[in-house]
Enzyme design. Structure first.
Site, PDB file in Angstrom:
ATOM      1  N   ASP A 292       0.817  -1.220   0.000  1.00 25.05           N
ATOM      2  CA  ASP A 292       0.000   0.000   0.000  1.00 25.05           C
ATOM      3  C   ASP A 292       0.853   1.273   0.000  1.00 25.05           C
ATOM      4  O   ASP A 292       0.447   2.281  -0.561  1.00 25.05           O
ATOM      5  CB  ASP A 292      -0.963   0.008   1.190  1.00 25.05           C
ATOM      6  CG  ASP A 292      -2.129  -0.950   0.963  1.00 25.05           C
ATOM      7  OD1 ASP A 292      -2.641  -0.996  -0.165  1.00 25.05           O
ATOM      8  OD2 ASP A 292      -2.519  -1.652   1.906  1.00 25.05           O
ATOM      9  N   TYR A 376      -9.991  -1.122   3.204  1.00 25.05           N
ATOM     10  CA  TYR A 376      -9.432  -1.147   4.547  1.00 25.05           C
ATOM     11  C   TYR A 376      -9.138   0.244   5.071  1.00 25.05           C
ATOM     12  O   TYR A 376      -8.759   1.125   4.314  1.00 25.05           O
ATOM     13  CB  TYR A 376      -8.109  -1.922   4.528  1.00 25.05           C
ATOM     14  CG  TYR A 376      -8.119  -3.129   5.419  1.00 25.05           C
ATOM     15  CD1 TYR A 376      -8.484  -4.372   4.934  1.00 25.05           C
ATOM     16  CD2 TYR A 376      -7.766  -3.019   6.765  1.00 25.05           C
ATOM     17  CE1 TYR A 376      -8.506  -5.476   5.762  1.00 25.05           C
ATOM     18  CE2 TYR A 376      -7.794  -4.126   7.592  1.00 25.05           C
ATOM     19  CZ  TYR A 376      -8.159  -5.352   7.090  1.00 25.05           C
ATOM     20  OH  TYR A 376      -8.179  -6.428   7.908  1.00 25.05           O
TER      21      TYR A 376
HETATM   22 CO    CO Z   1      -7.100  -7.818   7.726  1.00 27.40          CO
END
Ligand code: CO
Length: 637
Positions: A292, A376
């Site tokens: 990320d 997320y």
């Molecule tokens: Co996770």
């Protein structure tokens, strides 16, 4: 160390344009402050030049989508000129937000993609959520050398639906970002779509619990911190807050004032990588191995925080300014939150003979930032405590990544979280780069654990002792946690002694952590060798900033820590940098759906003979006049 302002970003773009570097088809992948070299900063501080102007320099990474190459640019904002341009034909830089957005609309409009939707009875491509993921190195030979992403997708019934509740299992696009063309729509066959919504807004949930009373944080005299620009003082602590497009929140120059003297502890702290490999071999998952930070960068993912929601109490926010890939500055308001928190008990003792009680409440300074990486949320927290402790914590929340599954099937490599919806197993690995300067730059790191005393010194069998082994070179520096022996790492300054004649030190204490579950030789292991060790120690080198190298996108082999330490440089009594990798193995639960309650993971930096006694002993007693005792007649305190 201040992040580039909007004016400076604009100036940098003007300079590059003037030098002919921003022709059509060139995107700005990264544009940030080029931090001055550490020696220069320390010399500047020592000289106390009293406001002399220092040339601010910037660094940029450019992707030329026509020449199919990458350039690194160094430029001087003060002199208004380009210092150096380096071509990097051997790398794929991070994917920009602009590239992702264009790529997603390209897929949405693609006839092959629309045909795949139609086969599944979906007539409105506007309701399909498409994501652009780094593809790694598991690609067909025909695509070698291209700048690629792959795109999984989900669909909604209404624009406000949870985008991850209806996975379009089996349909994936592969896109060439330079040429901006869809290369392929993979279709692995139809899996029936989930029926349920998985929505989580108050409207969708319906009846909210109604037994919560107000809980207010009141600081009638204001906060105890002082902020001047990006510099912060709180209690005995001082530091500078920073932010870069790739690392997000950065802390600089953390010092502790001890008996009138400012003592350095941590020169720079930042998240250097965040890697999330998925453990499911299905067509929808084997390529899901997200860097990320290296493939996208935390800056563009950073949230604008909301007063009273993300942050409670008396808050000082910092806005940050970033440039998009066309060089246009934009502001992320309230990107960094600074506030104080009550943290329960600090210390207490009741003298049994006199009944005298001394008790102190703990306060901590919280510096935080939250990033949304598609499904997320990663919330990054740095805490400074009154006892000299520094804590790093990540809270993981958001929506678990989902795939589709047929009625009656059970996933072998995940968990069903809703009917026809499975959440695959995965791990999250964080790497934090810690340029520690414990009471000065020359430090030595030791591995420390406890073990039983040798037999000839252990007549009663209960003796145990501390064993410390100095790490002399980078090969020694590769370390794993060992919770059963209480392993930690001590960073000491051999040149500075405490009251007892010992070198002053801090120690790095692991928190929750995990090992690696993908097998040696796999794409995951080759590309992210930094997860092989929990600790790495290197001598300071200004261009070594990212655990997985500067350009992990589409690599076949990690170019970061694992390569640098092959030099086996000496790290004893040196300006060391510690790189701590901590991970969490996420075997999803139904309770993680539809939005996962936070998971916490992190580590501590604690003084270990840095001070001559508890630095928290002078915290005054407090008596909170707002506290009240309920349910009986006893008052407090
Ligand atoms: Co996770």
């Amino acid at each position: 160390m201040d992040p580039l302002s909007a004016e400076e970003l604009e100036r940098a773009v003007t300079i590059m344009r003037g030098a002919g570097l921003l022709s059509d088809g060139v995107r700005i992948v990264l544009l940030e402050l080029a931090e001055p070299d550490k020696e220069a900063v320390q010399a500047y501080e020592d000289d106390s030049p009293g406001g002399d102007a220092v040339d601010r320099t910037a660094a940029a990474v450019l992707r030329d989508s026509r020449a199919l190459t990458t350039f690194e640019v160094d430029l001087s904002l003060g002199r208004g000129e380009v210092i150096e341009v380096r071509e990097r034909a051997d790398v794929q830089p991070a994917v920009t937000a602009g590239e992702s957005a264009e790529c997603i609309e390209l897929v949405r409009a693609h006839p092959g993609f629309r045909a795949a939707l139609a086969q599944r009875g979906l007539t409105d491509p506007g309701l399909v959520t498409i994501e652009a993921w780094g593809i790694g190195d598991q690609v067909a030979p025909a695509y070698a050398g291209r700048r690629l992403v792959w795109c999984p997708c989900w669909t909604r019934r209404h624009p406000g639906d949870n985008p991850y509740a209806r996975p379009l299992e089996g349909v994936y696009a592969i896109v060439d970002l330079d040429r901006m063309v869809v290369l392929e729509i993979e279709d692995h066959g139809i899996t029936e779509l989930a029926e349920r919504d998985g929505n989580y807004t108050p409207d969708a949930v319906g009846q909210m619990r109604d037994d919560l009373k107000a809980l207010e944080i009141v600081q009638p005299d204001g906060p105890s911190f002082i902020v001047d620009g990006w510099s912060v003082q709180w209690q005995n602590w001082a530091l500078r807050v920073g932010f870069t497009p790739r690392e997000g929140l950065v802390l600089h120059g953390i010092r502790y004032r001890d008996q009138g003297r400012e003592r350095p502890v941590l020169y720079r702290a930042s998240f250097s990588e965040l890697f999330v490999p998925y453990g499911d071999p299905s067509p929808g998952c084997y390529r899901r191995n997200a860097f990320d930070i290296g493939e996208h960068g935390l800056g563009p993912l950073t949230n604008s925080l909301e007063l009273g929601c993300d942050c409670l109490g008396t808050i000082r926010y910092f806005d940050v300014v970033l440039a998009d890939d066309a060089g246009v500055p934009y502001t992320v308001r309230n990107a960094i939150c600074l506030h104080e928190e009550d943290f329960g008990l600090l210390w207490k003792h009741t003298d049994a003979s006199t009944g005298e009680v001394e008790v102190r409440r703990a306060r901590r300074l919280v510096i935080s930032s939250i990033a949304t990486a598609d499904n997320y949320e990663y919330a990054f927290y740095w805490y400074l405590y009154q006892d000299g402790t520094i804590e790093c914590e990540v809270k993981l929340t958001g929506i678990v990544l989902t795939g589709g599954i047929a009625d009656g099937d059970r996933p072998s490599y995940g968990r069903i979280v809703a009917p026809r919806v499975t959440a695959p197993n995965h791990q999250h690995f964080f790497n934090v780069r810690l340029d520690l300067d414990v009471d000065g730059s020359k430090n030595t790191v030791s591995e420390v654990h406890a073990e039983p005393a040798p037999d000839d010194e252990n007549p009663y069998g209960g003796a145990f002792r501390r064993v410390a082994t100095p790490l002399r070179s980078e090969h020694d520096g590769g370390q794993l946690i060992e919770p059963l022996s209480g392993r930690y790492w001590r960073i000491e300054n051999p040149g500075k002694r405490n009251l007892f004649g010992d070198p002053v030190a801090y120690k790095l204490i692991p928190g929750g952590n995990t090992g690696v579950l993908s097998v040696p030789g796999s794409s995951v292991r080759r590309r992210a060798e930094f997860i092989d060790k929990h600790l790495w120690v290197t001598p300071y080198a200004p261009d070594e900033r990212f655990a997985s190298g500067s350009y992990p996108n589409q690599t076949s082999r990690d170019t970061g820590l694992a390569r640098w330490v092959e030099q086996d440089r000496p790290i004893e009594d040196a300006d060391v940098v510690l790189w701590y990798t901590f991970g969490s193995t996420h075997l999803p639960r139904p309770e993680d759906w539809p939005v996962m309650p936070v998971e916490r993971i992190g580590f501590l930096l604690k003084p270990d003979g840095f001070f001559d006694r508890s630095p928290a002993i002078d915290v005054p007693p407090s008596l909170d006049s707002c506290s009240k005792s309920v349910g009986d007649d006893h008052g407090c305190c």
